[in-house]
Design an enzyme around this catalytic site. Structure first.
Site, PDB file in Angstrom:
ATOM      1  N   SER A 206      -1.240  -0.472  -0.549  1.00  0.00           N
ATOM      2  CA  SER A 206      -0.218   0.546  -0.801  1.00  0.00           C
ATOM      3  C   SER A 206       1.148   0.085  -0.329  1.00  0.00           C
ATOM      4  O   SER A 206       2.172   0.380  -0.964  1.00  0.00           O
ATOM      5  CB  SER A 206      -0.603   1.851  -0.100  1.00  0.00           C
ATOM      6  OG  SER A 206      -0.555   1.711   1.308  1.00  0.00           O
ATOM      7  N   ARG A 210       3.380  -1.078  -3.808  1.00  0.00           N
ATOM      8  CA  ARG A 210       4.422  -0.072  -4.044  1.00  0.00           C
ATOM      9  C   ARG A 210       5.801  -0.699  -3.969  1.00  0.00           C
ATOM     10  O   ARG A 210       6.649  -0.484  -4.835  1.00  0.00           O
ATOM     11  CB  ARG A 210       4.291   1.058  -3.009  1.00  0.00           C
ATOM     12  CG  ARG A 210       5.379   2.115  -3.117  1.00  0.00           C
ATOM     13  CD  ARG A 210       5.539   2.843  -1.806  1.00  0.00           C
ATOM     14  NE  ARG A 210       5.654   1.943  -0.691  1.00  0.00           N
ATOM     15  CZ  ARG A 210       6.753   1.257  -0.384  1.00  0.00           C
ATOM     16  NH1 ARG A 210       7.847   1.390  -1.112  1.00  0.00           N
ATOM     17  NH2 ARG A 210       6.772   0.440   0.648  1.00  0.00           N
ATOM     18  N   ASN A 214       8.222  -1.304  -7.411  1.00  0.00           N
ATOM     19  CA  ASN A 214       9.545  -0.689  -7.535  1.00  0.00           C
ATOM     20  C   ASN A 214      10.647  -1.734  -7.661  1.00  0.00           C
ATOM     21  O   ASN A 214      11.566  -1.597  -8.489  1.00  0.00           O
ATOM     22  CB  ASN A 214       9.811   0.208  -6.326  1.00  0.00           C
ATOM     23  CG  ASN A 214       9.113   1.546  -6.423  1.00  0.00           C
ATOM     24  OD1 ASN A 214       9.586   2.469  -7.086  1.00  0.00           O
ATOM     25  ND2 ASN A 214       7.960   1.652  -5.777  1.00  0.00           N
TER      26      ASN A 214
END
Length: 269
Positions: A206, A210, A214
């Site tokens: 995570s 993540r 992005n």
């Protein structure tokens, strides 16, 4: 760089290109020199700037740089006090390093996408990745460091038995509290172990995916906008202004997740 040679050789010899691509594909020892260079560079900049402020700190009339650093340090310290429910001298410096380092890496995305790569071409470097956080190897390497700390503090605070049995095997379904017959305890504990192990391994994923997702998506948008030539200017400005918030928010989220995960590792119950 592959086996000590720049990747520029890959574009001149198709046989070498195919052979070296095969070697690098999935190879644990493959090293992205450009990502590592900029990562270390930004880490060194962070250390030098903060050390300079700490050495030359003045109580009377602080300068603008000292005032800015004090604001950042106070913000991180407040976040740690409000979120971290343990006692460790490592967490606040780790959180400060995390948010500042990530921000410096992310902010490079606001530089025009072709400036440094064009400079690299002039120096004989055919490929140059300027934003380290758009390289999944960098983000995953940072998250692995946090994961190692999670396991270390979990064992240190709770012991091996407390971590393996208490955390991984007796949660979230505690057979004793639920009144399950002892004959079925191994089945429930096995289910808990699988479930909690997946949740534990999901923490570094995570953190890394993540941030990478992005930043990589934002970089692709900058590249697509740059393909519009002169028509890119209004779109580029608007996306850059929006991305100032994105790069700051992503660095903050990485720091906060690190604090939360380490706080969970310090919880003894």
């Amino acid at each position: 760089m592959v086996n000590g040679e720049w990747k520029s050789n890959l574009f001149h010899d198709p046989v070498t290109h195919e052979a070296q691509t095969t070697i690098c594909s999935g190879n644990f020892w493959a090293l992205n020199i450009d990502s590592m260079f900029f990562t270390i560079l930004f880490g060194a900049i962070f250390c030098l700037v903060f050390r300079r402020v700490a050495v030359n700190a003045s109580k009377g009339k602080p300068g603008k740089l000292q005032a800015f650093v004090e604001i950042v340090v106070d913000f991180v310290n407040t976040s740690v006090k409000e979120t971290f429910h343990g006692n460790s001298p490592l967490i606040a410096p780790l959180a400060l390093t995390s948010v500042c380092w990530e921000f410096l890496m992310n902010i490079m995305k606001l530089m025009p996408v072709d400036w440094l790569p064009e400079l690299g071409l002039m120096l004989g470097i055919p490929y140059l990745k300027v934003v380290p956080s758009t390289d999944v190897n960098i983000t995953f390497g940072m998250s692995i460091s946090v994961f190692i700390l999670i396991v270390f503090y979990s064992i240190k605070i709770k012991g091996v038995g407390g971590f393996v049995i208490g955390d991984l095997m007796m949660n979230p379904l505690n057979p004793k509290e639920l009144g399950i017959p002892k004959l079925l305890w191994p089945l429930v504990c096995s289910f808990n172990f699988i479930l909690e192990t997946v949740a534990l391994l999901a923490k570094p994923l995570s953190l890394s995916l993540r941030l990478f997702g992005n930043m990589y998506a934002g970089e692709l948008m900058f590249i697509l906008i740059a393909l519009l030539c002169l028509y890119q200017l209004p779109l580029h400005f608007g996306w850059a202004v929006f991305h100032i918030l994105v790069v700051t928010l992503q660095a903050y989220i990485f720091m906060m997740l690190t604090i939360v995960y380490l706080s969970q590792a310090h919880e003894a119950h």
